[in-house]
Scaffold this motif. Structure first.
Motif, short mmCIF file in Angstrom:
data_model
loop_
_atom_site.label_atom_id
_atom_site.label_comp_id
_atom_site.label_asym_id
_atom_site.label_seq_id
_atom_site.Cartn_x
_atom_site.Cartn_y
_atom_site.Cartn_z
N TYR A 1 45.09 -121.01 -40.99
CA TYR A 1 46.53 -120.71 -40.93
C TYR A 1 46.78 -119.21 -41.06
O TYR A 1 47.50 -118.62 -40.25
CB TYR A 1 47.27 -121.46 -42.03
N PHE A 2 46.18 -118.59 -42.07
CA PHE A 2 46.43 -117.17 -42.30
C PHE A 2 45.75 -116.28 -41.27
O PHE A 2 46.25 -115.21 -40.93
CB PHE A 2 46.05 -116.78 -43.72
N VAL B 1 54.88 -111.78 -41.83
CA VAL B 1 54.71 -113.16 -41.34
C VAL B 1 56.02 -113.93 -41.48
O VAL B 1 56.47 -114.61 -40.54
CB VAL B 1 53.59 -113.87 -42.13
N TRP B 2 56.64 -113.81 -42.63
CA TRP B 2 57.89 -114.54 -42.92
C TRP B 2 59.00 -114.15 -41.94
O TRP B 2 59.70 -115.00 -41.39
CB TRP B 2 58.30 -114.22 -44.35
N LEU B 3 59.15 -112.85 -41.70
CA LEU B 3 60.20 -112.36 -40.80
C LEU B 3 59.93 -112.77 -39.36
O LEU B 3 60.83 -113.23 -38.64
CB LEU B 3 60.30 -110.84 -40.90
N GLU B 4 58.68 -112.59 -38.92
CA GLU B 4 58.34 -112.92 -37.54
C GLU B 4 58.58 -114.40 -37.23
O GLU B 4 59.05 -114.75 -36.14
CB GLU B 4 56.88 -112.55 -37.25
N GLN C 1 44.55 -110.62 -47.33
CA GLN C 1 44.52 -109.23 -46.90
C GLN C 1 43.08 -108.79 -46.65
O GLN C 1 42.83 -107.82 -45.95
CB GLN C 1 45.17 -108.33 -47.95
N PHE C 2 42.12 -109.53 -47.19
CA PHE C 2 40.70 -109.20 -47.04
C PHE C 2 40.18 -109.56 -45.66
O PHE C 2 39.14 -109.06 -45.23
CB PHE C 2 39.90 -109.94 -48.12
N PHE C 3 40.89 -110.42 -44.92
CA PHE C 3 40.40 -110.88 -43.62
C PHE C 3 40.14 -109.73 -42.65
O PHE C 3 39.11 -109.71 -41.97
CB PHE C 3 41.36 -111.89 -43.00
N LYS D 1 46.83 -112.63 -36.96
CA LYS D 1 46.65 -112.31 -35.55
C LYS D 1 48.02 -112.13 -34.88
O LYS D 1 48.24 -111.17 -34.13
CB LYS D 1 45.86 -113.41 -34.86
N ASN D 2 48.96 -113.01 -35.20
CA ASN D 2 50.28 -112.97 -34.57
C ASN D 2 51.05 -111.69 -34.90
O ASN D 2 51.86 -111.23 -34.09
CB ASN D 2 51.10 -114.18 -34.99
N ILE D 3 50.81 -111.13 -36.10
CA ILE D 3 51.55 -109.91 -36.46
C ILE D 3 50.71 -108.65 -36.25
O ILE D 3 51.12 -107.56 -36.63
CB ILE D 3 52.05 -109.96 -37.92
N GLY D 4 49.54 -108.81 -35.62
CA GLY D 4 48.75 -107.66 -35.22
C GLY D 4 47.78 -107.12 -36.24
O GLY D 4 47.21 -106.04 -36.04
N TYR D 5 47.53 -107.87 -37.32
CA TYR D 5 46.60 -107.37 -38.35
C TYR D 5 45.16 -107.85 -38.12
O TYR D 5 44.26 -107.41 -38.81
CB TYR D 5 47.08 -107.76 -39.74
#
Length: 351
Positions: free
Chosen positions: A321-322, A165-168, A107-109, A327-331
């Motif tokens: 990976y994270f 991430v899990w749902l997407e 979450q710090f990224f 990036k994929n979920i827009g964060y």
């Protein structure tokens, strides 16, 4: 649920409430004051006195407590002062170098992307989040989450990001505009459990040990475990972040700190029962169920010296990976996840 059963569960869960229940130490909980031993007090320290956030009460912060209590920080030349520090205090301390190192999850990224001057320098442990439902819930798999309400500690927090991430990856949109799922924030994990019990929400996404205590009560069932789910298993969710300022000006100090942390991780991996005894007896974490605490400590898979030697600890890969998944979920806004991952990770020669 009857009042009697409800009371027994809540009584157990309240103990966990004092743990902070955050991304490996981002929120505070009251813990007892700690002090160095008489032997340590007489030591001459190569690097002098430093502050390290280590009073959040989170069980997964075990390497900090063990490095302090077993004298590993002192052995590497540090007179460590364990402090309480919220997220903003940590960011300020890392930027100006007054706090050389902190532990935290991915979450710090986004904070790094927004300008906090730190680097990922090591992995800390594997997963510490569980999703629970009442025993009679029809929810069994990720596909069953479609159309459901999910409780989290905060929108944008780690349980929320993990769930997204899990749902997407299962083809279920986590974007609220799509309406596939609804996330509802709760300031207290106990309230989250009450909400899932009464049907206000369908799933409670919780930090350990609350999720594990709920499961052990016999009234809830775990449908997702960050440490074992195929999407996350074998990956570090929590890392060690070093101040870029200290890395640039005093790289040997960061290397020495990492050596102390690694000694602690190795000791925990080989002595989980004794580690729990120290953490519990010294009141670093308000968990009285030592058997459960030991199970959790083992599940976090702190890397041993042998793990590092045989390449099991693959921190750089997990950072990449994270970064990609966030990036994929827009964060994360970066257009080049690989480049961003390479930018925020710095390998430190500890030997």
């Amino acid at each position: 649920m009857t009042i009697g059963k409800k009371s027994s569960v809540v009584a157990s869960i309240i103990l966990a409430g004092a743990l902070g229940l955050t991304a490996c130490g981002a929120k505070e909980a009251a813990v007892a004051e700690t002090s160095a031993s008489a032997e340590t007090a007489k030591t001459e320290y190569k690097y002098g006195k430093i502050d390290i956030p280590g009073k959040d009460g989170a069980l997964c912060g075990a390497p900090i407590y063990i490095a302090y209590e077993k004298g590993f920080f002192a052995e590497e030349g540090f007179d460590v002062n364990l402090i309480s520090a919220d997220t903003e205090t940590r960011k300020i301390g890392l930027n100006n170098g007054t706090i050389p190192i902190v532990n935290g999850d991915f979450q710090f990224f986004p904070s790094i992307e927004e300008g906090v001057k730190v680097k990922v320098v090591d992995g800390l442990h594997y997963g510490c989040i569980k999703f629970v439902v009442p025993n009679d819930s029809p929810i069994q798999t990720v596909e069953d989450f479609a159309g459901k309400k999910i409780g989290v500690d905060e929108i944008g927090g780690t349980p929320h990001q993990v769930a997204s991430v899990w749902l997407e990856k299962a083809g279920i949109s986590a974007d609220p505009q799509d309406g596939d799922v609804t996330f509802l924030p709760f300031s207290d994990g106990n309230l989250e459990l009450e909400a899932v019990k009464t049907g206000e929400i369908d799933v409670a996404a919780l930090w350990d040990p609350l999720g594990s205590i709920a499961e052990k009560s016999g009234e809830y069932r775990v449908v997702f475990d960050l440490s074992t789910d195929p999407v996350f298993a074998g990956k570090y969710c929590c890392f060690l972040y070093a101040s870029s300022k200290v890395l640039e000006e005093k790289p040997d100090e960061i290397a020495a700190l990492l050596k102390a942390y690694r000694k602690a991780q190795d000791w925990i991996a080989k002595n989980p029962k004794e580690a729990v005894d120290i953490i519990s007896d010294k009141k670093y974490s308000a968990i009285d169920d030592k058997e459960l605490a030991q199970e959790l400590i083992v599940s976090y898979t702190y890397p041993s010296t042998e793990d590092r030697a045989n390449g099991t600890a693959k921190i750089e890969e997990d950072v990449k990976y994270f970064v990609t998944e966030l990036k994929n979920i827009g964060y994360l806004k970066t257009e080049d996840p690989d480049a961003f991952a390479a930018e925020i990770f710095q390998k430190v020669d500890v030997d």
